[in-house]
Design a protein around this motif. Structure first.
Motif, PDB file in Angstrom:
ATOM      1  N   SER A   2       0.824  -1.202   0.000  1.00  0.00           N
ATOM      2  CA  SER A   2       0.000   0.000   0.000  1.00  0.00           C
ATOM      3  C   SER A   2       0.863   1.259   0.000  1.00  0.00           C
ATOM      4  O   SER A   2       1.961   1.278   0.541  1.00  0.00           O
ATOM      5  CB  SER A   2      -0.888  -0.036   1.236  1.00  0.00           C
ATOM      6  N   LYS A   6       2.760   4.470   6.818  1.00  0.00           N
ATOM      7  CA  LYS A   6       2.763   3.544   7.945  1.00  0.00           C
ATOM      8  C   LYS A   6       3.180   4.310   9.197  1.00  0.00           C
ATOM      9  O   LYS A   6       4.052   5.181   9.140  1.00  0.00           O
ATOM     10  CB  LYS A   6       3.751   2.397   7.716  1.00  0.00           C
ATOM     11  N   THR A  35       7.577   5.996   6.360  1.00  0.00           N
ATOM     12  CA  THR A  35       6.915   5.692   7.620  1.00  0.00           C
ATOM     13  C   THR A  35       7.069   6.861   8.576  1.00  0.00           C
ATOM     14  O   THR A  35       8.071   7.589   8.541  1.00  0.00           O
ATOM     15  CB  THR A  35       7.487   4.426   8.293  1.00  0.00           C
ATOM     16  N   LYS A  66      -4.835  -0.360  10.610  1.00  0.00           N
ATOM     17  CA  LYS A  66      -4.125  -1.453   9.926  1.00  0.00           C
ATOM     18  C   LYS A  66      -2.775  -1.021   9.357  1.00  0.00           C
ATOM     19  O   LYS A  66      -1.985  -1.864   8.947  1.00  0.00           O
ATOM     20  CB  LYS A  66      -4.999  -2.074   8.842  1.00  0.00           C
ATOM     21  N   ASN A  67      -2.476   0.278   9.382  1.00  0.00           N
ATOM     22  CA  ASN A  67      -1.178   0.778   8.952  1.00  0.00           C
ATOM     23  C   ASN A  67      -0.311   1.190  10.145  1.00  0.00           C
ATOM     24  O   ASN A  67       0.636   1.944   9.987  1.00  0.00           O
ATOM     25  CB  ASN A  67      -1.359   1.959   7.987  1.00  0.00           C
ATOM     26  N   SER A  68      -0.667   0.694  11.322  1.00  0.00           N
ATOM     27  CA  SER A  68       0.101   0.973  12.541  1.00  0.00           C
ATOM     28  C   SER A  68       0.857  -0.289  12.955  1.00  0.00           C
ATOM     29  O   SER A  68       0.295  -1.386  12.967  1.00  0.00           O
ATOM     30  CB  SER A  68      -0.832   1.391  13.680  1.00  0.00           C
ATOM     31  N   GLY A  94      -1.257  -3.341  11.886  1.00  0.00           N
ATOM     32  CA  GLY A  94      -0.384  -3.972  10.907  1.00  0.00           C
ATOM     33  C   GLY A  94       0.437  -5.122  11.477  1.00  0.00           C
ATOM     34  O   GLY A  94       0.651  -6.127  10.816  1.00  0.00           O
ATOM     35  N   LEU A 188       5.593  -5.431   5.593  1.00  0.00           N
ATOM     36  CA  LEU A 188       5.179  -4.509   4.542  1.00  0.00           C
ATOM     37  C   LEU A 188       4.997  -5.218   3.204  1.00  0.00           C
ATOM     38  O   LEU A 188       4.209  -4.773   2.367  1.00  0.00           O
ATOM     39  CB  LEU A 188       6.210  -3.399   4.356  1.00  0.00           C
TER      40      LEU A 188
END
Length: 190
Positions: A2, A6, A35, A66-68, A94, A188
């Motif tokens: 994605s 992040k 990130t 969900k990006n943590s 994540g 990732l």
């Protein structure tokens, strides 16, 4: 993979700070990958209080989705797990990497026993992410290998074992920690 930014949170352990060990190196490396990285500063690291650390996590962790991603060391691991456990059941993150984590009393640091109560809901912590890693060393004199192994089993997490890494401190030669970076990169790429 994605394009979304992040968010990575690094949680230090007992007697440490954001400037210790491999944390600054990891932050610098992770920031090369689009990130946002925050190394938490937890209060009174040489005489930690579980309630104060819990409040500090709540104050400093701003984005949980969900990006943590979370990377914790030693006492920071159990503090992180308690924080994650308190989130709503529908929360998804994540992933998390626990370095020298434990979920049972440390005989040499009885003053940390308060961090272990109450017991943790491991099923909830399994459901929050499929990316779960525990890193341990066979020669860790602070958190014995069997305790990290038990934590890994409780979480049904991938266990990575170093023969010689000690407690993964600067004094053990860990100002950089490529293994953690490599595991994060695998998160990732999934």
């Amino acid at each position: 993979m994605s394009n979304l930014i992040k968010n990575v949170y690094i949680i230090h352990g007992y007697g440490a700070s954001a400037e210790h060990h491999w944390f600054p190196w990891l932050k610098k490396e992770l920031e090369k990958k689009d990130t946002n990285v925050v190394i938490l500063n937890l209060p009174a690291p040489n005489s930690p209080n579980s309630n104060e650390w819990s409040n500090a996590l709540k104050e400093q962790i701003k984005i949980i989705d969900k990006n943590s991603y979370f990377i914790a060391h030693s006492l920071g691991c159990i503090s992180l797990l308690k924080f994650l456990e308190a989130l709503p059941n529908s929360t998804k993150i994540g992933g998390y990497i626990l370095v020298s984590g434990f979920n049972a009393p440390l005989f040499i640091l009885k003053e940390l026993d308060a961090f272990l109560k109450p017991t943790i809901d491991y099923e909830k912590l399994k459901n929050i992410s499929s990316n779960r890693v525990v890193i341990s060393s066979k020669d860790d004199s602070i958190v014995p290998f069997n305790l990290s192994n038990n934590l890994s089993n409780s979480l049904d997490a991938k266990l990575l074992v170093e023969e010689k890494g000690g407690h993964f401190l600067e004094t053990d030669g860990f100002e950089e920690f490529p293994l953690v970076l490599n595991e994060f990169n695998k998160f990732l790429n999934e």
